[in-house]
Write a protein that holds these residues in place. Structure first.
Motif, mmCIF file in Angstrom:
data_model
loop_
_atom_site.group_PDB
_atom_site.id
_atom_site.type_symbol
_atom_site.label_atom_id
_atom_site.label_comp_id
_atom_site.label_asym_id
_atom_site.label_seq_id
_atom_site.Cartn_x
_atom_site.Cartn_y
_atom_site.Cartn_z
ATOM 1 N N GLY A 1 16.015 -9.776 3.721
ATOM 2 C CA GLY A 1 16.888 -8.634 3.529
ATOM 3 C C GLY A 1 16.199 -7.311 3.264
ATOM 4 O O GLY A 1 16.846 -6.266 3.260
ATOM 5 N N VAL A 2 14.893 -7.314 3.048
ATOM 6 C CA VAL A 2 14.186 -6.082 2.695
ATOM 7 C C VAL A 2 13.947 -5.194 3.910
ATOM 8 O O VAL A 2 14.121 -3.974 3.849
ATOM 9 N N GLN A 3 13.567 -5.774 5.028
ATOM 10 C CA GLN A 3 13.255 -4.976 6.215
ATOM 11 C C GLN A 3 14.457 -4.131 6.647
ATOM 12 O O GLN A 3 14.292 -3.000 7.100
ATOM 13 N N GLU A 4 15.649 -4.631 6.453
ATOM 14 C CA GLU A 4 16.860 -3.905 6.849
ATOM 15 C C GLU A 4 17.083 -2.656 6.000
ATOM 16 O O GLU A 4 17.828 -1.764 6.394
ATOM 17 N N ALA B 1 3.154 -0.661 -5.754
ATOM 18 C CA ALA B 1 4.243 0.187 -5.256
ATOM 19 C C ALA B 1 3.658 1.425 -4.596
ATOM 20 O O ALA B 1 2.577 1.892 -4.953
ATOM 21 N N LEU B 2 4.393 1.925 -3.610
ATOM 22 C CA LEU B 2 4.049 3.196 -2.993
ATOM 23 C C LEU B 2 5.319 3.865 -2.519
ATOM 24 O O LEU B 2 6.340 3.215 -2.298
ATOM 25 N N GLU B 3 5.248 5.178 -2.379
ATOM 26 C CA GLU B 3 6.387 5.933 -1.845
ATOM 27 C C GLU B 3 6.159 6.152 -0.369
ATOM 28 O O GLU B 3 5.054 6.502 0.052
ATOM 29 N N PHE B 4 7.205 5.929 0.418
ATOM 30 C CA PHE B 4 7.118 6.102 1.864
ATOM 31 C C PHE B 4 8.485 6.515 2.382
ATOM 32 O O PHE B 4 9.467 5.803 2.185
ATOM 33 N N ALA B 5 8.551 7.668 3.025
ATOM 34 C CA ALA B 5 9.776 8.152 3.676
ATOM 35 C C ALA B 5 11.000 8.101 2.746
ATOM 36 O O ALA B 5 12.073 7.667 3.145
ATOM 37 N N GLY B 6 10.817 8.528 1.511
ATOM 38 C CA GLY B 6 11.924 8.546 0.565
ATOM 39 C C GLY B 6 12.260 7.205 -0.048
ATOM 40 O O GLY B 6 13.268 7.067 -0.740
ATOM 41 N N LEU B 7 11.420 6.205 0.191
ATOM 42 C CA LEU B 7 11.634 4.866 -0.353
ATOM 43 C C LEU B 7 10.530 4.530 -1.347
ATOM 44 O O LEU B 7 9.381 4.946 -1.184
ATOM 45 N N GLU B 8 10.887 3.759 -2.356
ATOM 46 C CA GLU B 8 9.879 3.155 -3.220
ATOM 47 C C GLU B 8 9.705 1.730 -2.716
ATOM 48 O O GLU B 8 10.632 0.916 -2.772
ATOM 49 N N VAL B 9 8.534 1.458 -2.175
ATOM 50 C CA VAL B 9 8.237 0.167 -1.558
ATOM 51 C C VAL B 9 7.355 -0.632 -2.510
ATOM 52 O O VAL B 9 6.309 -0.150 -2.947
ATOM 53 N N SER C 1 10.512 -5.310 -2.047
ATOM 54 C CA SER C 1 11.661 -4.413 -2.166
ATOM 55 C C SER C 1 11.343 -3.080 -1.504
ATOM 56 O O SER C 1 10.184 -2.681 -1.405
ATOM 57 N N ALA C 2 12.393 -2.423 -1.045
ATOM 58 C CA ALA C 2 12.300 -1.074 -0.482
ATOM 59 C C ALA C 2 13.596 -0.375 -0.869
ATOM 60 O O ALA C 2 14.648 -0.645 -0.297
#
Length: 93
Positions: free
Chosen positions: A22-25, A56-64, A77-78
């Motif tokens: 469910g994370v990739q979506e 964790a890292l920030e990418f395109a407005g997401l916390e991944v 998680s994203a």
């Protein structure tokens, strides 16, 4: 003095990137390939190799958030930055 460089030192080590169910979506489709490329390059600090640690890292407005075990990076998680997910509900912080 002789300096030697092994082939292992010269070539980057690519990680296999997997996504938990469910994370990739949660990653916008037009950003998935770029995120996977960043993660495959192993964004961890070079001095850390703890398979139990969550990075964790920030990418395109997401916390991944992700873990790494051997050469496999698993995205766990994203989430949209500034959003809090509780079960299936999203709340703004």
């Amino acid at each position: 003095e002789i300096f030697t460089l092994s082939l292992h030192d010269a070539l980057p080590i690519w990680l296999t990137v997997e996504y938990a169910a469910g994370v990739q979506e949660r990653v916008p489709e037009d950003k998935r390939a770029a995120l996977t490329g960043v993660l495959a390059n192993d964004p961890r600090p070079r001095y850390q190799h703890d398979s139990s640690r969550v990075y964790a890292l920030e990418f395109a407005g997401l916390e991944v958030k992700f873990t790494v075990d051997g050469n496999v990076l698993t995205v766990i998680s994203a989430e949209k930055k500034g959003a809090l997910y509780v079960g299936n509900d999203q709340q703004q912080r």
